[in-house]
Every structure is written in structure tokens, then in C-alpha cells.
Design a protein around this motif. Sequence first.
Motif, PDB file in Angstrom:
ATOM      1  N   VAL A   5       0.716  -1.223   0.032  1.00 45.40           N
ATOM      2  CA  VAL A   5       0.011  -0.047  -0.075  1.00 45.40           C
ATOM      3  C   VAL A   5       1.091   1.252   0.003  1.00 45.40           C
ATOM      4  N   ILE A   6       0.618   1.946  -1.129  1.00 47.58           N
ATOM      5  CA  ILE A   6       1.658   3.347  -0.945  1.00 47.58           C
ATOM      6  C   ILE A   6       0.608   4.663  -0.921  1.00 47.58           C
ATOM      7  N   GLU A   7       0.886   5.415   0.086  1.00 44.67           N
ATOM      8  CA  GLU A   7       0.325   6.360   0.623  1.00 44.67           C
ATOM      9  C   GLU A   7       0.795   7.678  -0.231  1.00 44.67           C
ATOM     10  N   GLN A   8      -0.112   8.383  -0.835  1.00 46.04           N
ATOM     11  CA  GLN A   8       0.568   9.571  -1.629  1.00 46.04           C
ATOM     12  C   GLN A   8       1.093  10.602  -0.563  1.00 46.04           C
ATOM     13  N   ARG A   9       2.234  11.348  -1.090  1.00 45.13           N
ATOM     14  CA  ARG A   9       2.955  12.188  -0.352  1.00 45.13           C
ATOM     15  C   ARG A   9       2.751  13.778  -1.061  1.00 45.13           C
ATOM     16  N   GLU A  18      -0.483  22.069  -5.396  1.00 44.81           N
ATOM     17  CA  GLU A  18       0.170  21.012  -4.580  1.00 44.81           C
ATOM     18  C   GLU A  18      -0.402  19.438  -5.804  1.00 44.81           C
ATOM     19  N   VAL A  19       0.364  18.523  -5.415  1.00 49.25           N
ATOM     20  CA  VAL A  19       0.225  17.324  -6.003  1.00 49.25           C
ATOM     21  C   VAL A  19       0.131  16.253  -5.046  1.00 49.25           C
ATOM     22  N   GLY A  20      -0.325  15.148  -5.297  1.00 47.40           N
ATOM     23  CA  GLY A  20       0.030  13.806  -4.311  1.00 47.40           C
ATOM     24  C   GLY A  20       0.946  13.084  -5.014  1.00 47.40           C
ATOM     25  N   ARG A  21       2.226  12.876  -4.577  1.00 46.88           N
ATOM     26  CA  ARG A  21       3.125  12.156  -5.634  1.00 46.88           C
ATOM     27  C   ARG A  21       2.792  10.556  -4.988  1.00 46.88           C
ATOM     28  N   VAL A  22       2.777   9.616  -5.814  1.00 40.74           N
ATOM     29  CA  VAL A  22       2.521   8.297  -5.602  1.00 40.74           C
ATOM     30  C   VAL A  22       3.864   7.244  -6.156  1.00 40.74           C
ATOM     31  N   LEU A  23       3.844   7.438  -7.230  1.00 46.19           N
ATOM     32  CA  LEU A  23       5.193   6.798  -7.898  1.00 46.19           C
ATOM     33  C   LEU A  23       6.026   7.848  -8.436  1.00 46.19           C
ATOM     34  N   PRO A  24       7.382   7.770  -8.294  1.00 44.85           N
ATOM     35  CA  PRO A  24       8.133   6.525  -7.709  1.00 44.85           C
ATOM     36  C   PRO A  24       7.923   6.575  -6.081  1.00 44.85           C
ATOM     37  N   PHE A  25       8.085   5.322  -5.572  1.00 40.25           N
ATOM     38  CA  PHE A  25       8.293   4.942  -4.218  1.00 40.25           C
ATOM     39  C   PHE A  25       9.313   4.122  -3.653  1.00 40.25           C
ATOM     40  N   ALA A  26       9.823   4.526  -2.632  1.00 40.06           N
ATOM     41  CA  ALA A  26      11.183   3.910  -2.181  1.00 40.06           C
ATOM     42  C   ALA A  26      10.990   2.250  -2.458  1.00 40.06           C
ATOM     43  N   LYS A  27      10.099   1.759  -1.924  1.00 46.61           N
ATOM     44  CA  LYS A  27       9.804   0.076  -1.916  1.00 46.61           C
ATOM     45  C   LYS A  27       9.021  -0.229  -3.381  1.00 46.61           C
ATOM     46  N   ARG A  28       8.620   0.425  -3.917  1.00 48.33           N
ATOM     47  CA  ARG A  28       8.265   0.286  -5.574  1.00 48.33           C
ATOM     48  C   ARG A  28       8.317   1.311  -6.354  1.00 48.33           C
ATOM     49  N   PHE A  37       3.736   8.810 -11.069  1.00 47.42           N
ATOM     50  CA  PHE A  37       2.151   8.906 -11.024  1.00 47.42           C
ATOM     51  C   PHE A  37       1.656  10.002  -9.744  1.00 47.42           C
ATOM     52  N   ASP A  38       1.333  11.315 -10.330  1.00 48.28           N
ATOM     53  CA  ASP A  38       0.928  12.238  -9.659  1.00 48.28           C
ATOM     54  C   ASP A  38      -0.616  12.491  -9.453  1.00 48.28           C
ATOM     55  N   ASP A  39      -1.331  12.638  -8.513  1.00 47.02           N
ATOM     56  CA  ASP A  39      -2.395  12.976  -8.257  1.00 47.02           C
ATOM     57  C   ASP A  39      -2.574  14.715  -8.153  1.00 47.02           C
ATOM     58  N   ASP A 208      -9.979  -7.377  -1.125  1.00 44.42           N
ATOM     59  CA  ASP A 208      -9.540  -8.865  -0.396  1.00 44.42           C
ATOM     60  C   ASP A 208      -9.811  -8.541   1.055  1.00 44.42           C
ATOM     61  N   GLY A 209     -11.288  -7.959   1.303  1.00 43.13           N
ATOM     62  CA  GLY A 209     -11.784  -7.663   2.661  1.00 43.13           C
ATOM     63  C   GLY A 209     -11.230  -6.599   3.581  1.00 43.13           C
ATOM     64  N   ARG A 210     -10.346  -5.768   3.031  1.00 44.67           N
ATOM     65  CA  ARG A 210      -9.989  -4.651   3.798  1.00 44.67           C
ATOM     66  C   ARG A 210     -10.566  -3.285   3.135  1.00 44.67           C
ATOM     67  N   ARG A 211     -10.476  -2.351   4.152  1.00 50.21           N
ATOM     68  CA  ARG A 211     -11.005  -1.069   3.398  1.00 50.21           C
ATOM     69  C   ARG A 211      -9.900  -0.102   3.353  1.00 50.21           C
ATOM     70  N   PHE A 212      -9.889   0.676   2.047  1.00 56.33           N
ATOM     71  CA  PHE A 212      -8.872   1.423   1.820  1.00 56.33           C
ATOM     72  C   PHE A 212      -9.724   2.943   1.098  1.00 56.33           C
ATOM     73  N   ASP A 213      -8.756   3.903   1.281  1.00 55.42           N
ATOM     74  CA  ASP A 213      -9.308   5.404   1.338  1.00 55.42           C
ATOM     75  C   ASP A 213      -8.548   5.922   0.177  1.00 55.42           C
ATOM     76  N   ALA A 214      -9.004   7.198  -0.161  1.00 58.92           N
ATOM     77  CA  ALA A 214      -8.562   8.084  -1.196  1.00 58.92           C
ATOM     78  C   ALA A 214      -7.151   8.444  -0.780  1.00 58.92           C
ATOM     79  N   GLY A 215      -6.190   8.433  -1.829  1.00 57.33           N
ATOM     80  CA  GLY A 215      -4.975   8.968  -1.872  1.00 57.33           C
ATOM     81  C   GLY A 215      -3.883   7.750  -1.517  1.00 57.33           C
ATOM     82  N   GLN A 216      -4.467   6.451  -1.635  1.00 56.92           N
ATOM     83  CA  GLN A 216      -3.692   5.119  -1.532  1.00 56.92           C
ATOM     84  C   GLN A 216      -3.938   4.531  -2.801  1.00 56.92           C
ATOM     85  N   MET A 217      -2.457   3.965  -3.165  1.00 55.15           N
ATOM     86  CA  MET A 217      -2.399   3.010  -4.115  1.00 55.15           C
ATOM     87  C   MET A 217      -2.059   1.830  -3.677  1.00 55.15           C
TER      88      MET A 217
END
Length: 297
Positions: A5-9, A18-28, A37-39, A208-217
Motif C-alpha cells: 500500500v503506497i500513500e500519496q505524499r 499541490e500534487v499527491g506524489r505516489v510513484l516512484p516510491f522507495a519500496k516500489r 504517478f501524481d494526483d 481482499d476484505g480490507r478497506r482503503f481510502d482516497a490517496g492510496q495505491m
Amino acid sequence: MIELVIEQRRRNLGGSFEVGRVLPFAKRRMVGPFIFFDDIGPIDIPRGVDRSADVRPHPHIGLSTVTYLFAGEIMHRDSLAYEQAIRPQEVNWMTAGRGITHSERLERARALGDRIHGIQAWVALPSEVEETEPSFSHHSGSDLPQWTEGGVIGHLIAGSAYGLTAGAQTHSPLFYAHLDLAPGASAEIPGGHSERAVYIASGALVVDGRRFDAGQMLVVDGSASRVTATEQSTVMLLGGEPVGQRYIYWNFVSSSQERLAQAAADWKAGRMKLPDADNAEFIPLPDEPAPPAPPMS
């Protein structure tokens, strides 16, 4: 299964924009060929906003920029002499190849005020076409196939999925789709690609049975097959086949660190042509040093 799960920064691009930076991410670093990938937003831009909120002319190599809006309008101008406003459910697809420059201006917002929300993604080019001739295309209407089913309104932005193919020319196998889901609606995550991800632009999903919210990849493996909205939601689905290791420096992408260093030197020396219709200013090279060329073997 959800692999990561990647949280936008949040990143400030100047002024109040402002933008929400998603990719690139340190672990992916990448998902398939998607390396950036910018929101964009969402942000309300007041009438008369200062030009510091614009993205001034700047360069790219080795990638395609894919700009897609949910709301608002942005004016594109580039060094190939294209001038094209982009509006919701349209695509500006710019392939940099060996080099291109462009600007992104908030001209409608400056004149009338506007609400901007969208996504800009970068797709890394395969090694054999990294230095291709630059190009630009704009896509709307039938180039972005649309479907409606069970509370889902879908738009295929690029590649092939759901038995459809979008109009933009791609250089490697991929898919990229925008889905609007009503509360309780469920949609398939396209299969057939080794790397896939789900980005929640607004609302909330259960995967997969888990809830996720806006700003998450959510980076998913082959077993994750569906998303379900718990409220009205806007979702981007993306994936494809890897194109190999890529280095990234500022606005440049390449399989070669030496090529990145050359692009940085070219921009600093003024060897990359600015857009004819927008050449009075530009974004200078960042202060941090360009990546060194690898040692000779």
C-alpha cells in the motif's frame, strides 16, 4: 493479495498548487512501465491566480506523459508546436523520446476560476524506442471507450482491457482505466499482466476484505481480482509488463545514467528547444547534481 500500500505524499509545485506524489516510491519504483504517478489537486483555483501556479516550460526524455483530468482545464504547449487544452475525460499523450519540452498553464482558472483534479502518469519507454522522435496526440470520445455496468462507469484511457482498446499509441503492453463506482458497486481488476495497481482518487474501496481510502495505491498480485466501493468512488486501474531497470532524474527517464547526465547538461546549456508559443521563461535545472555517468568497463 495486496503486495504493498503506497500513500500519496503531498508536494508543492509552486504557488499554492499541490500534487499527491505516489510513484516512484522507495519500496516500489514502477508498476509495469508506469514510473511516475501524481494526483493533481483537487484544488480550487481562484480567478486571477498568479502565474507562479503554472508549470513553466520544462524538458523530458525517455517517457510518455499521460495527463487525464476529472475536473478543470489545463493548457498544453510544446516544442513540436502543439497547443491543446485538456478537459475532463480527455487524454494528452506526449512521447518525449529523445527530447521534448512543454508547459502546462492554468489559463481558464486565471480568467474564470476553476477546480482542478486529475492524474499525470509517466510511462517509461522500452529500450529500443527510448530515443524515438518525440510526438504528441490528444484523445477524447471514441478513443477512450466507455462502458456502464452495475453501477460502474468506465473509461479506458490507454492500452487494452475489458475487451476494449483505447486510441493512444503505446509502446509496450499495458492498461490504464478510470472507473466511477456507485456505493456497493464492484468492478474487476484487469488480468493478463504481471504487474497491476489500483489508485483511489476519491471515495473508499474494499479489496481482499480490507478497506482503503482516497490517496492510496494498492499494488496487487494475480490473485486480487475485484474492488468494491463503500461510497461513491473514483478509481484508476493500471498495470502492464516491466520494461527493465530505469533511472530517473528530475523530468528525465532512461535506462542509462550517462544519458540522464547528458540530458541535464543539454537543458542547462540551453540546447533543448522551448515551445515557440511559450518561450519567455522556463524551469531551471535543479540545484542537486545530475547522476554521474557510470564508469567505463
